[in-house]
Design an enzyme around this catalytic site. Sequence first.
Site, PDB file in Angstrom:
ATOM      1  CD  GLN B 255       3.426  -6.528 -10.906  1.00 31.77           C
ATOM      2  OE1 GLN B 255       2.531  -6.599 -10.299  1.00 31.77           O
ATOM      3  NE2 GLN B 255       3.980  -5.417 -11.598  1.00 31.77           N
ATOM      4  CG  HIS B 258       2.082  -3.053 -13.974  1.00 35.77           C
ATOM      5  ND1 HIS B 258       1.095  -1.842 -14.291  1.00 35.77           N
ATOM      6  CD2 HIS B 258       1.461  -3.822 -13.207  1.00 35.77           C
ATOM      7  CE1 HIS B 258       0.144  -2.353 -13.535  1.00 35.77           C
ATOM      8  NE2 HIS B 258       0.505  -3.358 -12.755  1.00 35.77           N
ATOM      9  CD  GLU B 322       3.953  -3.138  -5.660  1.00 29.75           C
ATOM     10  OE1 GLU B 322       4.730  -3.489  -6.688  1.00 29.75           O
ATOM     11  OE2 GLU B 322       3.155  -1.971  -5.762  1.00 29.75           O
ATOM     12  CG  HIS B 323       1.187  -6.733  -5.853  1.00 31.73           C
ATOM     13  ND1 HIS B 323       2.020  -6.026  -6.749  1.00 31.73           N
ATOM     14  CD2 HIS B 323       0.115  -6.104  -5.719  1.00 31.73           C
ATOM     15  CE1 HIS B 323       1.486  -4.789  -6.850  1.00 31.73           C
ATOM     16  NE2 HIS B 323       0.265  -4.784  -6.394  1.00 31.73           N
ATOM     17  CG  ASP B 356      -3.594  -4.661  -9.542  1.00 30.29           C
ATOM     18  OD1 ASP B 356      -2.586  -4.292  -8.479  1.00 30.29           O
ATOM     19  OD2 ASP B 356      -2.941  -5.501 -10.407  1.00 30.29           O
ATOM     20  CG  HIS B 415      13.464  20.923  30.088  1.00 29.18           C
ATOM     21  ND1 HIS B 415      14.264  21.901  29.443  1.00 29.18           N
ATOM     22  CD2 HIS B 415      12.788  20.138  29.148  1.00 29.18           C
ATOM     23  CE1 HIS B 415      14.515  21.694  28.379  1.00 29.18           C
ATOM     24  NE2 HIS B 415      13.284  20.831  27.774  1.00 29.18           N
TER      25      HIS B 415
END
Lengths: 427, 427
Positions: B255, B258, B322-323, B356, B415
Site C-alpha cells: 500500500q 502507491h 478502503e482496504h 488489486d 394532484h
Amino acid sequence: MNVIKYPTQEDWLEIIKRPAIDTRELSERVAAIITEVRSDGDGALRRLSQKYDGAELKEPLVSEEEFAEADANVSQELKTALEVAKSNIEKFHALEIREPQMIETTPGVLCWRRSLPIQKVGLYIPAGSAPLFSTVLMLAIPATLAGCSEIIMCSPAGEDGKVNAATLYTAKLCGVTRVFKVGGAQAIAAMAYGTETVPSVYKIFGPGNQYVTEAKLQVMRDGIAIDMPAGPSEVAVLADDTCEPAFVAADLLSQAEHGPDSQVLLLSNSETVIDEVLTEIERQSELLPRRDIASAALRNSTAILVSSLDEGVDLLNEYAAEHLILAVNNAEAVADSIVNAGSIFLGNYSCESAGDYASGTNHTLPTNGAARAFSGVSTASFMKTITYQQLSEDGIRNLAPVIETMAAAEGLEAHRNAVAIRREYIG
Amino acid sequence: MNVIKYPTQEDWLEIIKRPAIDTRELSERVAAIITEVRSDGDGALRRLSQKYDGAELKEPLVSEEEFAEADANVSQELKTALEVAKSNIEKFHALEIREPQMIETTPGVLCWRRSLPIQKVGLYIPAGSAPLFSTVLMLAIPATLAGCSEIIMCSPAGEDGKVNAATLYTAKLCGVTRVFKVGGAQAIAAMAYGTETVPSVYKIFGPGNQYVTEAKLQVMRDGIAIDMPAGPSEVAVLADDTCEPAFVAADLLSQAEHGPDSQVLLLSNSETVIDEVLTEIERQSELLPRRDIASAALRNSTAILVSSLDEGVDLLNEYAAEHLILAVNNAEAVADSIVNAGSIFLGNYSCESAGDYASGTNHTLPTNGAARAFSGVSTASFMKTITYQQLSEDGIRNLAPVIETMAAAEGLEAHRNAVAIRREYIG
C-alpha cells in the site's frame, strides 16, 4: 403552453434544455451558513432559524409531547391513508433486499459481496408552500427497511415554532429516530458536521430549495454522501389519440402546481390531442386553488407535435424526464423503448399522483436530465456494499503467476512481493 | 511508523483523521481549465496537454495503428495474465445482473423496476508514476457487462505522444469504444461537456490526482455523475498472533508504495506482532525499487496496540478503511462484525494485491472514510434503475381514496384532481 410543431432534431437541444440557475452568489451565502453552523453549533441554528424561518428555536429536538400533539391533530382518515401508502411502499422497497452473493472465481479464491445499512442517515423535509409528509414516507420507509440504526430528520418549524403535524406523525410511523426543528442550509450543515444536539450523519437525503441543494453539494466535498442533485420537479407526457385529454391535462396541472419553476412537457403525434389537452387545461385550472403557480409553470412549458411516437420516444430519451406518463396505445412496448427516465406511468389510469403518494414506487427521483445516470431513491440508497475475498493456499498457488506478472508490469514491486512471499512460504 | 499503545476512545478521532487537503487554490485553477475546454474544445486540449503532459497532441483519438502497435508491445505472459484476471472479474461482476422485479402492491396496481445501462460513460486512467492498466480492467469490464453503448476512455500520453501499451491493449480487450490521449482536469472537462472529437458522457469514472478529483466534483454540479469522491489509497490491517508478520509487512509496504500520501494503519492486540511487523518492514523495504515512496508513506502511518480485537473492530468501524486485511484467527466472524470498509481480505493468504489485480472484486473503492456511505465500483455503478407503475380501473378504484386524502392534506388540489377525474370517469 408554447406549442412547437414538427421540430427538427436540431431543435431538440433547445427543447430539452432546462433553465440554468446561477449559483455563484448563492454559493457564498450557503458557505457562510455552513461555516457559522460548524463554528457555533446550536447557537448558529437558533440565530439562523430566527432569521430565515422567523421561528424562535428554544430546543431543536422535537419532544415526545410534540409528537403526541401531532398525533392528536392528524385525522383518522389521513392515518388510514398513510397506513395503506406505507404498506405499498414497503412491499415495493422490500424487493430490493438481497442475500449476499458468493462465487469461487478461481479454485481457492472465494469472492462475495454483502449490502449493509448506512448506519447514520439524515432526512431533510422542507416545509414551504406545502407540507411534504409524503416525502417522509419515501425516505424513512427505505431507511428502516435497509436497517439504518440512526435515522434523523430535519424540518423547519413554522412561525408558531412547530413542525407540521402530519410530517411528525409520519416520521414516528416510519421509524425516524429523532426530529429536529431546523430547516434550510443550516439543517444540512448540522446533519453533516453535527452540533451539540444534532448528530452528524454519513448520508443526507431529501428535496429542498436552492439553498438546501447548494448546501448538499458543498458538504459532499467533505465526504458526506447525498441522495442526488435536485432541481425543479418535472413531468413529460407522451399521448396519442387513445389518451383521455382531460386526464392528460389533469396530470400536467398536478405537476405545474408544485411551483412556478416546475417543468411540463407534452408530446403527441396528434394535433387534435394537443388542442384538446390545452382546452382542458384552461377549463380545469380555473378550479384550482394553486392556479397562479400552475399558470406560471405552464407559461414556461411546451407542447410538441411530433411526426410519430417513435420520434417522441427518441426526444424523451434525450430529455430524460423525472416523471414520464405514457398515455398511448400499447404503453408496455413504448415503455420498453424508453432508456432514460426516473419513473414511468403506463396507460390512461396511471397518473403521477399515484406514484407521488401510494402506488409503492419512490417519488424522490432524478430531475434536470439526471435520470440519464442517476436512479431514484430506493432501499439500496440507504445501504452500501462491502466486497470480500478469501484465498486459500491453493488460491495463492493458482493466482500468484497472474498477480505477479501484472504487478511487475505496473512497476509495483511491493505488490508483487506480497504475493511472492506467500507463494514461497507455501512452497 | 508511529506506534500508539492502548489509545483511549477519545484518541480515536485523532487516529482516524485523514490529512486535510486545502482545495481552494486548486479549485480556481481547475475551474479555469474547465472553462477553457468548454469554450475552445480540442484547441484547449492541445494547449493544456502541451503545458501539463509535455505532449504534442496532433490527434486526440488513439488510432487503430496505435492499438496494433500496443498489441505488439505487450508480452504474451502479460496477455495471459490479463485473460485470467478478466475472467475472474467478469465472473464476480456478472453476479449483479438482475431480472426486473415486479409486485402488485394493491389489486390493480402493478409496480416494477428495471436496471438499464447508462448509455455513455467515460473512464479516466491516470498515467503518472505507474501505468494503471489494472484500473482499465476494473472499469471497462463492469461497463461492458452493464451494456453501456459508448465507453470512452481518456489517458494522458507520455512525452513520446503515446499512451502506455498495456493500458491500450487492456482497453481494447475489455470493450472500450474509443480512447483519447488526454489527461488531467482537461480530460474530465472534455468528457463532461464534449469537444469536437471527444463526446460528452453521462457518468465519469476513475482515479486521478487532486486536479482530476476536483474537476470531477466541479462537473458534478452540471449534472454529470461521478463514481465517487477519491482520496489517497489506504489499507488497515488487523493482526493477532496467528498472523505471519512478514506477510503483514509485505501488505503494508504494497500500500505504501502507491504514493507518499498513502495511508497505512496496523492494529494488533499483540505488542510482539507489532514489533515483528516493524522489523520485517525494515528488512523488506530495503529490497524495493520504490522504497523512498514507501518510506515517506510509512512515516505518516501508525501502528496501534489495542487491548482486544473487539476494540480493534470498533476502531476500524469508525475508520472505514478502503482496504481491510483481517490477519486474525476466525477471520470470518471478525469480518461479520465489520460494518464500514471498502473491501475486506480474510486470513493470511488474502493479500490486497489479489483484489488489486485478479481475485475478481473491484479495486476502485471508497477512500478517506467514504466507505461509511459509499460502495466500491460495481456493475450497478454503470446502470441506473427506472421504476414503473401501471394502474388498472380496479387500481384507481382501490387507491383513489388514499391518494385523494393525502393530496388534499398536502394542499395539492391538482394532484387530488388527477385521481378524482379518473375515479369519476370510471364511475
